[in-house]
Motif scaffolding. Structure first.
Motif, mmCIF file in Angstrom:
data_model
loop_
_atom_site.group_PDB
_atom_site.id
_atom_site.type_symbol
_atom_site.label_atom_id
_atom_site.label_comp_id
_atom_site.label_asym_id
_atom_site.label_seq_id
_atom_site.Cartn_x
_atom_site.Cartn_y
_atom_site.Cartn_z
ATOM 1 N N TYR A 78 0.346 2.354 -7.037
ATOM 2 C CA TYR A 78 1.369 1.523 -7.657
ATOM 3 C C TYR A 78 2.626 2.316 -8.013
ATOM 4 O O TYR A 78 3.735 1.768 -8.004
ATOM 5 N N ASP A 97 1.575 -7.367 -5.831
ATOM 6 C CA ASP A 97 1.127 -6.998 -7.171
ATOM 7 C C ASP A 97 2.242 -7.368 -8.140
ATOM 8 O O ASP A 97 3.352 -6.836 -8.049
ATOM 9 N N GLY A 110 -2.921 -9.507 -8.252
ATOM 10 C CA GLY A 110 -2.647 -8.902 -6.959
ATOM 11 C C GLY A 110 -3.669 -9.345 -5.941
ATOM 12 O O GLY A 110 -4.835 -9.547 -6.269
ATOM 13 N N GLU A 201 -8.853 -3.527 -11.391
ATOM 14 C CA GLU A 201 -8.121 -3.299 -10.148
ATOM 15 C C GLU A 201 -9.057 -2.678 -9.107
ATOM 16 O O GLU A 201 -9.794 -1.745 -9.426
#
Length: 223
Positions: A78, A97, A110, A201
């Motif tokens: 990210y 995302d 995301g 995530e």
């Protein structure tokens, strides 16, 4: 001496129902954004499109920048720089995302999408979603720590034939801004994560080809 702030602390306006609403809006926004991303578009154009969708849905602000990754860039973390001129091919993979704020509460969603019919790209995108749900099912049991969830995710990813990105470990959300609580990553949390506070995530990579997939969502409902 000041009292340490709990890693699951929230502000006075926090509401589990508002977090559920932020989750629903964010996931809906990801789907709308994906529907408008087409081959020939650059990452920068996709980013502008994403912001327009979010603004049109009544987003108050963003708490983290919109990230759209095409092709090989789906392997990036990210915080790695995007290539704004990267173009989406006719047989390609991409992920979205977003971190919008709705009614004072932080959403974060995301997902990964595929254009064309490359079977391994489709399998990769589906595997990221499937792995997320497998890990979430373990969280539902209320036994594993945040650290345990990511150890479990790693073992499951390997069993499925994918490589887990160990640098992506999930994080806190709450009423805006969650950052004042300095909660750290979910994958480093030694407690059992509470509902409505943590984003799980999952980012995986193909074992041989240069692409990956990403999926994230709020841990909010236990089975």
């Amino acid at each position: 001496m000041s009292t340490p702030v709990s890693r699951e602390a929230v502000g006075p306006k926090y509401s589990l129902a508002a977090m559920a609403h932020a989750r629903e809006q964010s996931n809906a926004a990801v789907r709308r954004i994906a529907a408008g991303i087409v081959p020939g578009m650059t990452e920068q154009q996709a980013n502008v499109h994403a912001r327009a969708v979010l603004d049109g849905m009544g987003m108050q602000r963003i708490w983290h920048p919109v990230i759209v990754r095409f092709g090989e860039a789906t392997l990036k973390k990210y915080n790695e720089r995007s290539d704004p001129d990267r173009v989406l091919g006719h047989s390609d993979i991409f992920f979205i995302d977003i971190g919008p704020v709705w009614d004072g509460h932080e959403g974060d969603a995301g997902d990964t999408f595929v254009v064309g019919d490359d079977p391994e790209m489709h399998a990769c995108a589906e595997a990221a979603r499937a792995l997320w749900h497998v890990v979430k099912a373990e969280w539902d049991k209320g036994e594993l720590t945040g650290q345990g969830l990511y150890s479990f995710a790693d073992a499951q990813a390997q069993a499925m034939g994918w490589r887990l990105n160990h640098d992506i470990k999930g994080h806190r959300v709450s009423d805006f801004p969650h950052a004042i609580y300095k909660a750290g990553d979910l994958g480093d949390y030694a407690g059992c994560p509470a509902a409505g506070l943590w984003i799980l995530e999952i980012q995986i990579a193909h074992p041989e080809r240069p692409f990956g997939a990403f999926y994230e969502d709020l841990l909010i409902e236990r089975a």
